[in-house]
Design a protein around this motif. Structure first.
Motif, PDB file in Angstrom:
ATOM      1  N   LEU A  60       0.824  -1.216   0.000  1.00 58.14           N
ATOM      2  CA  LEU A  60       0.000   0.000   0.000  1.00 58.14           C
ATOM      3  C   LEU A  60       0.853   1.259   0.000  1.00 58.14           C
ATOM      4  O   LEU A  60       0.420   2.311  -0.476  1.00 58.14           O
ATOM      5  CB  LEU A  60      -0.939   0.024   1.213  1.00 58.14           C
ATOM      6  CG  LEU A  60      -2.166  -0.860   1.122  1.00 58.14           C
ATOM      7  CD1 LEU A  60      -2.958  -0.788   2.418  1.00 58.14           C
ATOM      8  CD2 LEU A  60      -3.050  -0.482  -0.064  1.00 58.14           C
ATOM      9  N   GLY A 100      -8.916   5.592   0.638  1.00 64.17           N
ATOM     10  CA  GLY A 100      -8.565   5.156  -0.706  1.00 64.17           C
ATOM     11  C   GLY A 100      -7.765   3.879  -0.795  1.00 64.17           C
ATOM     12  O   GLY A 100      -7.463   3.411  -1.904  1.00 64.17           O
ATOM     13  N   ALA A 101      -7.410   3.274   0.327  1.00 60.47           N
ATOM     14  CA  ALA A 101      -6.539   2.092   0.305  1.00 60.47           C
ATOM     15  C   ALA A 101      -7.167   0.918  -0.431  1.00 60.47           C
ATOM     16  O   ALA A 101      -6.467   0.193  -1.154  1.00 60.47           O
ATOM     17  CB  ALA A 101      -6.167   1.686   1.729  1.00 60.47           C
ATOM     18  N   ASP A 103      -9.110   0.915  -2.915  1.00 58.30           N
ATOM     19  CA  ASP A 103      -9.178   1.148  -4.363  1.00 58.30           C
ATOM     20  C   ASP A 103      -7.808   1.327  -5.005  1.00 58.30           C
ATOM     21  O   ASP A 103      -7.695   1.306  -6.231  1.00 58.30           O
ATOM     22  CB  ASP A 103     -10.040   2.385  -4.649  1.00 58.30           C
ATOM     23  CG  ASP A 103     -11.480   2.172  -4.223  1.00 58.30           C
ATOM     24  OD1 ASP A 103     -12.011   1.078  -4.476  1.00 58.30           O
ATOM     25  OD2 ASP A 103     -12.067   3.087  -3.617  1.00 58.30           O
ATOM     26  N   ARG A 104      -6.775   1.492  -4.200  1.00 55.47           N
ATOM     27  CA  ARG A 104      -5.418   1.675  -4.721  1.00 55.47           C
ATOM     28  C   ARG A 104      -4.949   0.390  -5.403  1.00 55.47           C
ATOM     29  O   ARG A 104      -5.193  -0.708  -4.915  1.00 55.47           O
ATOM     30  CB  ARG A 104      -4.488   2.027  -3.559  1.00 55.47           C
ATOM     31  CG  ARG A 104      -3.102   2.473  -3.990  1.00 55.47           C
ATOM     32  CD  ARG A 104      -2.325   3.041  -2.814  1.00 55.47           C
ATOM     33  NE  ARG A 104      -3.104   4.068  -2.135  1.00 55.47           N
ATOM     34  CZ  ARG A 104      -3.211   4.190  -0.811  1.00 55.47           C
ATOM     35  NH1 ARG A 104      -2.555   3.382  -0.009  1.00 55.47           N
ATOM     36  NH2 ARG A 104      -3.952   5.147  -0.287  1.00 55.47           N
ATOM     37  N   THR A 114      -6.285  -4.414  -6.934  1.00 54.98           N
ATOM     38  CA  THR A 114      -6.742  -3.337  -6.063  1.00 54.98           C
ATOM     39  C   THR A 114      -6.458  -3.749  -4.621  1.00 54.98           C
ATOM     40  O   THR A 114      -6.332  -4.947  -4.323  1.00 54.98           O
ATOM     41  CB  THR A 114      -8.260  -3.088  -6.201  1.00 54.98           C
ATOM     42  OG1 THR A 114      -8.962  -4.271  -5.787  1.00 54.98           O
ATOM     43  CG2 THR A 114      -8.641  -2.679  -7.617  1.00 54.98           C
TER      44      THR A 114
END
Length: 193
Positions: A60, A100-101, A103-104, A114
């Motif tokens: 991440l 947002g993690a 969707d990263r 993702t």
């Protein structure tokens, strides 16, 4: 119908707690006991799980698949394996709870994913390794039925397009087991008999 990836963070937390439950029961002389994973004893399995959590945090933060794999076997347990695992699970959950993690896109070793899918892979791995640890300890190996159903039902979505044959053993020969848990374990190359 619910999406496979709904509530994945909560599922990861539950899977980590299941593993930690058994980890807390390892006797002082039990760290060298063999596990159903032929290459790992109990300590190596615990390290795999702890290091894995930390490596997912690294993904991440922008780590590459090569960096992930280079750290895969590095000691993450130190002198207190239970505390190290617990802290790694908390760090992993906190990282994936970040804005947002989920969707990263991360550079996962089996392919770009993702965060949501990567955490689902991590959760499935945690469920199966909980069984491995329970078996190594001679403890009750009945897994969380909801997690078993989730991994079993979502297997195709979770692992779609990933080279799982690089990481999982072939299913054992013989008739398919009757219980859902045992069928799931055979998918991951375990022999629950």
């Amino acid at each position: 119908m619910a999406d496979t990836f709904d509530d994945v963070l909560d599922r990861f937390r539950r899977a980590a707690k299941g593993f930690e439950h058994h980890l807390r029961a390892v006797p002082p002389d039990g760290w060298g006991a063999p596990t159903p994973c032929p290459e790992w004893d109990v300590r190596q399995l615990a390290n795999h799980m702890t290091r894995g959590n930390l490596n997912y945090v690294g993904l991440l933060r922008g780590a590459t698949r090569d960096e992930f794999l280079a750290q895969r076997d590095a000691d993450a347990l130190g002198d207190d394996p239970v505390t190290a695992f617990s802290a790694s699970a908390e760090a992993c959950a906190a990282a994936f709870a970040g804005s947002g993690a989920l969707d990263r896109v991360v550079d996962y070793p089996m392919g770009a994913l993702t965060g949501r899918r990567a955490l689902a892979v991590r959760t499935a791995d945690s469920v199966v390794h909980t069984w491995d640890l329970a078996r190594a300890l001679g403890a009750g190996d009945r897994l969380d039925a909801d997690l078993v159903a989730w991994v079993d039902d979502g297997y195709e979505d979770i692992f779609a397009g990933l080279a799982v044959d690089r990481f999982f053993a072939d299913p054992p020969a013989g008739a398919p087991p009757a219980s859902r848990q045992d069928r799931l374990l055979t998918r991951f190359g375990r022999d629950p008999r």
